[in-house]
Scaffold this motif. Sequence first.
Motif, PDB file in Angstrom:
ATOM      1  N   ALA A   1       0.836  -1.202   0.000  1.00  0.00           N
ATOM      2  CA  ALA A   1       0.000   0.000   0.000  1.00  0.00           C
ATOM      3  C   ALA A   1       0.870   1.251   0.000  1.00  0.00           C
ATOM      4  O   ALA A   1       0.604   2.211  -0.734  1.00  0.00           O
ATOM      5  N   VAL A   2       1.924   1.250   0.814  1.00  0.00           N
ATOM      6  CA  VAL A   2       2.822   2.408   0.865  1.00  0.00           C
ATOM      7  C   VAL A   2       3.535   2.566  -0.475  1.00  0.00           C
ATOM      8  O   VAL A   2       3.654   3.677  -0.995  1.00  0.00           O
ATOM      9  N   ALA A   3       3.995   1.448  -1.073  1.00  0.00           N
ATOM     10  CA  ALA A   3       4.669   1.518  -2.373  1.00  0.00           C
ATOM     11  C   ALA A   3       3.730   2.102  -3.429  1.00  0.00           C
ATOM     12  O   ALA A   3       4.142   2.937  -4.240  1.00  0.00           O
ATOM     13  N   GLY A   4       2.458   1.689  -3.391  1.00  0.00           N
ATOM     14  CA  GLY A   4       1.480   2.221  -4.331  1.00  0.00           C
ATOM     15  C   GLY A   4       1.276   3.713  -4.137  1.00  0.00           C
ATOM     16  O   GLY A   4       1.224   4.485  -5.106  1.00  0.00           O
ATOM     17  N   ALA A   5       1.207   4.149  -2.883  1.00  0.00           N
ATOM     18  CA  ALA A   5       1.026   5.570  -2.591  1.00  0.00           C
ATOM     19  C   ALA A   5       2.235   6.367  -3.067  1.00  0.00           C
ATOM     20  O   ALA A   5       2.093   7.448  -3.641  1.00  0.00           O
ATOM     21  N   LEU A   6       3.436   5.838  -2.842  1.00  0.00           N
ATOM     22  CA  LEU A   6       4.655   6.533  -3.283  1.00  0.00           C
ATOM     23  C   LEU A   6       4.666   6.678  -4.798  1.00  0.00           C
ATOM     24  O   LEU A   6       5.042   7.726  -5.324  1.00  0.00           O
ATOM     25  N   ALA A   7       4.265   5.613  -5.511  1.00  0.00           N
ATOM     26  CA  ALA A   7       4.252   5.660  -6.976  1.00  0.00           C
ATOM     27  C   ALA A   7       3.254   6.705  -7.472  1.00  0.00           C
ATOM     28  O   ALA A   7       3.554   7.479  -8.382  1.00  0.00           O
ATOM     29  N   ARG A   8       2.074   6.751  -6.833  1.00  0.00           N
ATOM     30  CA  ARG A   8       1.066   7.743  -7.225  1.00  0.00           C
ATOM     31  C   ARG A   8       1.581   9.164  -6.998  1.00  0.00           C
ATOM     32  O   ARG A   8       1.425  10.032  -7.848  1.00  0.00           O
ATOM     33  N   LEU A   9       2.203   9.403  -5.848  1.00  0.00           N
ATOM     34  CA  LEU A   9       2.727  10.740  -5.547  1.00  0.00           C
ATOM     35  C   LEU A   9       3.893  11.070  -6.462  1.00  0.00           C
ATOM     36  O   LEU A   9       4.067  12.203  -6.892  1.00  0.00           O
ATOM     37  N   GLY A  10       4.728  10.053  -6.775  1.00  0.00           N
ATOM     38  CA  GLY A  10       5.886  10.264  -7.637  1.00  0.00           C
ATOM     39  C   GLY A  10       5.488  10.639  -9.046  1.00  0.00           C
ATOM     40  O   GLY A  10       6.200  11.404  -9.706  1.00  0.00           O
TER      41      GLY A  10
END
Lengths: 87, 87
Positions: free
Chosen positions: B21-30
């Motif tokens: 979930a955190v990796a997905g959030a980081l990718a979206r923000l990135g």
Amino acid sequence: MPIIVVEVMPKAEILDPQGKAVAGALARLGAASSNAAQFSAVRIGKRFELTVDGAVDDAVLAEVREIAEDMLANTVIEDVVSITVAE
Amino acid sequence: MPIIVVEVMPKAEILDPQGKAVAGALARLGAASSNAAQFSAVRIGKRFELTVDGAVDDAVLAEVREIAEDMLANTVIEDVVSITVAE
């Protein structure tokens, strides 16, 4: 690929009930074996491993520092205690 | 008083949904900021700080190693990745 390790702990002034429960369990178990070490406190935090695509430079570390403060830690109750590069 | 730090991570072959979930959030923000670093994976583990009454010697470290394997980590799904003495 390099891994950046971010460590987050609850602030010292915040009660950590999960840690208190572990400390209590250790004390109960320690009472059974007389020569056991005594632990006066246990605190439980989080350890994040971020796998980075590509090399780790100062810009990436600065970005991780920002991510750690903004997303990984709830800075109202938690502190980022370390950011290190593994591998 | 010396503090022993025990770090526990989910085993590599175990799915870590919280990390995903955190990796997905980081990718979206990135995706929003084009020059952001890419993180291919995030895994989330635990960091225990045990405050020891008295000095840390080999016997105490051996006891902590045993406690870490038996109580702090669920060794079916987690590994103790490091035990270090701080302070």
